[in-house]
Design a protein around this motif. Structure first.
Motif, PDB file in Angstrom:
ATOM      1  N   LEU A  11       0.776  -1.400  -0.031  1.00  0.00           N
ATOM      2  CA  LEU A  11      -0.438   0.080  -0.245  1.00  0.00           C
ATOM      3  C   LEU A  11       0.800   1.545  -0.350  1.00  0.00           C
ATOM      4  O   LEU A  11       0.326   2.257  -0.714  1.00  0.00           O
ATOM      5  N   ASN A  12       1.755   1.376   0.700  1.00  0.00           N
ATOM      6  CA  ASN A  12       2.865   2.733   0.785  1.00  0.00           C
ATOM      7  C   ASN A  12       3.236   2.930  -0.588  1.00  0.00           C
ATOM      8  O   ASN A  12       3.787   3.915  -1.268  1.00  0.00           O
ATOM      9  N   MET A  13       3.433   1.730  -1.824  1.00  0.00           N
ATOM     10  CA  MET A  13       3.291   1.854  -3.388  1.00  0.00           C
ATOM     11  C   MET A  13       2.285   2.717  -3.937  1.00  0.00           C
ATOM     12  O   MET A  13       3.016   3.198  -5.561  1.00  0.00           O
ATOM     13  N   TYR A  14       1.241   2.822  -3.346  1.00  0.00           N
ATOM     14  CA  TYR A  14      -0.058   3.456  -4.240  1.00  0.00           C
ATOM     15  C   TYR A  14      -0.515   5.084  -4.160  1.00  0.00           C
ATOM     16  O   TYR A  14       0.078   5.418  -3.043  1.00  0.00           O
ATOM     17  N   GLN A  15      -0.356   5.430  -5.030  1.00  0.00           N
ATOM     18  CA  GLN A  15      -0.461   6.568  -5.195  1.00  0.00           C
ATOM     19  C   GLN A  15      -2.127   6.633  -4.992  1.00  0.00           C
ATOM     20  O   GLN A  15      -2.497   6.541  -6.668  1.00  0.00           O
ATOM     21  N   PRO A  16      -2.622   7.546  -4.183  1.00  0.00           N
ATOM     22  CA  PRO A  16      -4.203   7.516  -4.195  1.00  0.00           C
ATOM     23  C   PRO A  16      -4.704   8.133  -6.190  1.00  0.00           C
ATOM     24  O   PRO A  16      -4.113   9.272  -6.837  1.00  0.00           O
ATOM     25  N   ILE A  17      -6.186   7.266  -6.662  1.00  0.00           N
ATOM     26  CA  ILE A  17      -6.440   7.858  -8.532  1.00  0.00           C
ATOM     27  C   ILE A  17      -6.827   8.619  -8.186  1.00  0.00           C
ATOM     28  O   ILE A  17      -8.501   8.536  -7.771  1.00  0.00           O
ATOM     29  N   LYS A  18      -6.809   9.231  -8.797  1.00  0.00           N
ATOM     30  CA  LYS A  18      -7.774  10.956  -8.633  1.00  0.00           C
ATOM     31  C   LYS A  18      -8.944  10.391  -9.101  1.00  0.00           C
ATOM     32  O   LYS A  18      -9.520   9.896 -10.303  1.00  0.00           O
ATOM     33  N   GLY A  19     -10.325  11.410  -8.397  1.00  0.00           N
ATOM     34  CA  GLY A  19     -12.127  10.281  -8.955  1.00  0.00           C
ATOM     35  C   GLY A  19     -12.249   9.258  -8.722  1.00  0.00           C
ATOM     36  O   GLY A  19     -13.323   9.293  -8.965  1.00  0.00           O
ATOM     37  N   ALA A  20     -10.941   8.915  -8.318  1.00  0.00           N
ATOM     38  CA  ALA A  20     -11.885   7.253  -8.061  1.00  0.00           C
ATOM     39  C   ALA A  20     -12.472   6.751  -6.092  1.00  0.00           C
ATOM     40  O   ALA A  20     -12.156   7.703  -5.528  1.00  0.00           O
ATOM     41  N   VAL A  21     -13.219   6.237  -6.225  1.00  0.00           N
ATOM     42  CA  VAL A  21     -14.050   5.964  -4.765  1.00  0.00           C
ATOM     43  C   VAL A  21     -12.970   4.673  -4.247  1.00  0.00           C
ATOM     44  O   VAL A  21     -12.828   3.246  -4.886  1.00  0.00           O
ATOM     45  N   HIS A  22     -13.140   5.374  -3.130  1.00  0.00           N
ATOM     46  CA  HIS A  22     -12.259   4.170  -2.126  1.00  0.00           C
ATOM     47  C   HIS A  22     -12.574   3.659  -1.031  1.00  0.00           C
ATOM     48  O   HIS A  22     -13.121   4.503  -0.572  1.00  0.00           O
ATOM     49  N   ILE A  23     -13.036   2.299  -1.392  1.00  0.00           N
ATOM     50  CA  ILE A  23     -13.075   1.556  -0.251  1.00  0.00           C
ATOM     51  C   ILE A  23     -11.564   0.974   0.479  1.00  0.00           C
ATOM     52  O   ILE A  23     -10.943   0.187   0.481  1.00  0.00           O
ATOM     53  N   GLY A  24     -12.197   1.829   2.092  1.00  0.00           N
ATOM     54  CA  GLY A  24     -11.206   0.755   2.874  1.00  0.00           C
ATOM     55  C   GLY A  24     -11.288   0.002   3.831  1.00  0.00           C
ATOM     56  O   GLY A  24     -12.453   0.118   3.813  1.00  0.00           O
ATOM     57  N   VAL A  25     -10.260  -0.642   4.094  1.00  0.00           N
ATOM     58  CA  VAL A  25     -10.605  -2.409   4.991  1.00  0.00           C
ATOM     59  C   VAL A  25      -9.584  -1.755   6.463  1.00  0.00           C
ATOM     60  O   VAL A  25      -8.422  -1.376   6.352  1.00  0.00           O
ATOM     61  N   ASN A  26     -10.020  -3.034   7.343  1.00  0.00           N
ATOM     62  CA  ASN A  26      -9.541  -2.649   9.351  1.00  0.00           C
ATOM     63  C   ASN A  26      -9.053  -1.339   9.151  1.00  0.00           C
ATOM     64  O   ASN A  26      -9.888  -0.214   8.898  1.00  0.00           O
ATOM     65  N   THR A  27      -7.622  -1.485   9.261  1.00  0.00           N
ATOM     66  CA  THR A  27      -6.968   0.145   9.628  1.00  0.00           C
ATOM     67  C   THR A  27      -6.625   1.107   8.581  1.00  0.00           C
ATOM     68  O   THR A  27      -5.441   2.228   8.425  1.00  0.00           O
ATOM     69  N   ALA A  28      -7.180   0.703   7.354  1.00  0.00           N
ATOM     70  CA  ALA A  28      -6.961   1.898   5.534  1.00  0.00           C
ATOM     71  C   ALA A  28      -6.827   2.910   7.062  1.00  0.00           C
ATOM     72  O   ALA A  28      -6.184   4.313   5.918  1.00  0.00           O
ATOM     73  N   TYR A  29      -7.965   3.372   7.393  1.00  0.00           N
ATOM     74  CA  TYR A  29      -8.013   5.355   7.743  1.00  0.00           C
ATOM     75  C   TYR A  29      -7.222   5.339   8.334  1.00  0.00           C
ATOM     76  O   TYR A  29      -6.819   6.426   8.185  1.00  0.00           O
ATOM     77  N   LYS A  30      -6.302   4.768   8.814  1.00  0.00           N
ATOM     78  CA  LYS A  30      -5.395   5.089   9.920  1.00  0.00           C
ATOM     79  C   LYS A  30      -4.027   6.197   8.251  1.00  0.00           C
ATOM     80  O   LYS A  30      -3.028   6.298   8.904  1.00  0.00           O
ATOM     81  N   LYS A  31      -3.831   5.783   7.450  1.00  0.00           N
ATOM     82  CA  LYS A  31      -3.494   6.420   6.227  1.00  0.00           C
ATOM     83  C   LYS A  31      -4.329   6.992   5.625  1.00  0.00           C
ATOM     84  O   LYS A  31      -4.949   7.580   4.827  1.00  0.00           O
ATOM     85  N   PRO A  32      -3.922   8.867   5.864  1.00  0.00           N
ATOM     86  CA  PRO A  32      -4.218   9.633   6.192  1.00  0.00           C
ATOM     87  C   PRO A  32      -4.346  10.623   4.733  1.00  0.00           C
ATOM     88  O   PRO A  32      -5.388  11.679   3.971  1.00  0.00           O
ATOM     89  N   GLU A  33      -3.435  10.264   3.816  1.00  0.00           N
ATOM     90  CA  GLU A  33      -3.312  10.332   2.739  1.00  0.00           C
ATOM     91  C   GLU A  33      -4.231   9.879   1.477  1.00  0.00           C
ATOM     92  O   GLU A  33      -4.449  10.206   0.592  1.00  0.00           O
TER      93      GLU A  33
END
Length: 386
Positions: A194-216
């Motif tokens: 996940l550390n290599m992922y750059q958020p895709i602009k305009g995409a819907v992001h569905i997190g699981v478990n502690t993904a909410y602790k990655k604020p970027e």
């Protein structure tokens, strides 16, 4: 290979032949037969063809199932319609040509998807069970009689359970059906890649478990379902009460020993938290309608998120941080009790494979893409950012 793409093409094609054989006794064939009966164009169906009768019912909707070797007299003048998914049809076509069939056409995935929306969810396994049950009813009457009370109690329980599933999941998911059609959705898991992922602009992001602790990574939804006491005491989900996006918090069907992993009630008090019901971990049935059936994520929360994502019908689903390997978490921690390796990784990979088959049947237009895959390499389309 030529495909039949519409009802009109089907009618025009079979009109030119004395009759037709529907080759395929599985889900596609069953749906096609129901559709042809409903549309009053089934009168030219001679039988249902199959390579072998083993594992197939004797008949479907009153139409007999015949082995290929029994159909020699139909090779010259009758149309053989291959009723399977497109990716399996090429091999079947060669098999039928070698058998001597002169005219062979297939059903396109797009036509099957349209048919699927118009017929009942009456799958071949149910038909087989019903057919075999009636065939053996007299010889097994004593055993059946002795089991009536047990079955009646089990049925009553199932009805109660189904009512709860429908109530909870309809409230959670009804408004999301097809809501992301044409958009991109990203499943944000917590593996080290996940550390290599750059958020895709305009995409819907569905997190699981502690993904909410990655604020970027801005989350639109969060799925959590494993709130076992040791995780709570270790602070794994600290700060989840401050998450602003919609949180789907799993509840387990009560006929399982894993009920103790449910989150305590105090975690369900925020207005943005919605309960949903999860199927048992050992189930192999994946339901399309997650409002009236449990979500098939009992083995892993990422599968729950993926099942939900398919229900929203996006153009693409990206898997980020779904390592399915002993790589640890994106924050550098490694919890040996939850490490994904060996038998756990193999079983989880099987579950992803089942979800892939489900998606190919019901959502063939939705592309699933793994970003920097590790354990899932080669299962979906792979892309690498490094």
């Amino acid at each position: 290979m030529n495909y039949i793409n519409s009802k009109e093409e089907l009618e025009d094609t079979i009109r030119d032949y004395e009759g037709c054989i529907i080759y395929g006794a599985g889900l596609v064939g069953t749906c096609l037969i129901q559709y042809m009966i409903k549309e009053k164009i089934s009168f030219k169906i001679v039988c249902i063809g199959a390579k072998s009768k083993e594992g197939n019912p004797a008949s479907i909707m009153g139409i007999p199932v015949c082995e290929l070797k029994e159909l020699k007299s139909y090779r010259e003048k009758y149309l053989f319609v291959i009723a399977t998914l497109e990716h399996t049809q090429e091999g079947i076509r060669h098999e039928l040509w070698e058998f001597g069939c002169k005219k062979v056409l297939g059903i396109s995935n797009a036509f099957f998807a349209g048919i699927r929306e118009t017929v009942n969810d009456f799958t071949p396994d149910i038909i087989c069970a019903v057919s075999k049950g009636f065939a053996n009813v007299y010889t097994n009457f004593t055993n059946i009689y002795n089991k009536i009370d047990t079955v009646a109690n089990e049925l009553a329980y199932l009805v109660e359970e189904q009512n709860e599933v429908s109530t909870v999941n309809t409230k959670a998911f009804a408004k999301y059906r097809n809501c992301y059609r044409g958009r991109d959705v990203v499943i944000v898991a917590t593996g080290s890649t996940l550390n290599m992922y750059q958020p895709i602009k305009g995409a819907v992001h569905i997190g699981v478990n502690t993904a909410y602790k990655k604020p970027e990574i801005p989350l639109d939804h969060l799925f959590v379902q494993d709130g076992r006491p040791e995780f709570i005491s270790q602070g794994k989900f600290d700060g989840i009460e401050n998450v602003k996006c919609r949180i789907f918090m799993g509840r387990i069907l009560k006929r399982t020993y894993t009920e103790e992993i449910e989150f305590p009630e105090e975690y369900r008090l925020c207005e943005n938290v919605e309960d949903f019901m999860i199927d048992r971990w050992d189930t192999k049935r994946i339901y399309r309608d997650i409002c009236h059936h449990p979500v098939s994520g009992g083995y892993a929360v990422t599968l729950s998120a993926l099942h939900f994502a398919l229900y929203t019908y996006p153009e693409r689903i990206y898997l980020a941080g779904c390592d399915n390997a002993p790589t640890g978490y994106y924050d550098g921690t490694i919890n040996k009790s939850t490490l994904i390796d060996g038998e756990v990784a193999d079983r989880l990979k099987e579950k992803y494979q089942e979800m892939k088959r489900f998606a190919q049947i019901h959502y063939p237009e939705t592309e699933i893409i793994s970003i920097n895959p590790v354990g899932l390499k080669g299962m979906f389309k792979d892309i690498y950012t490094r």
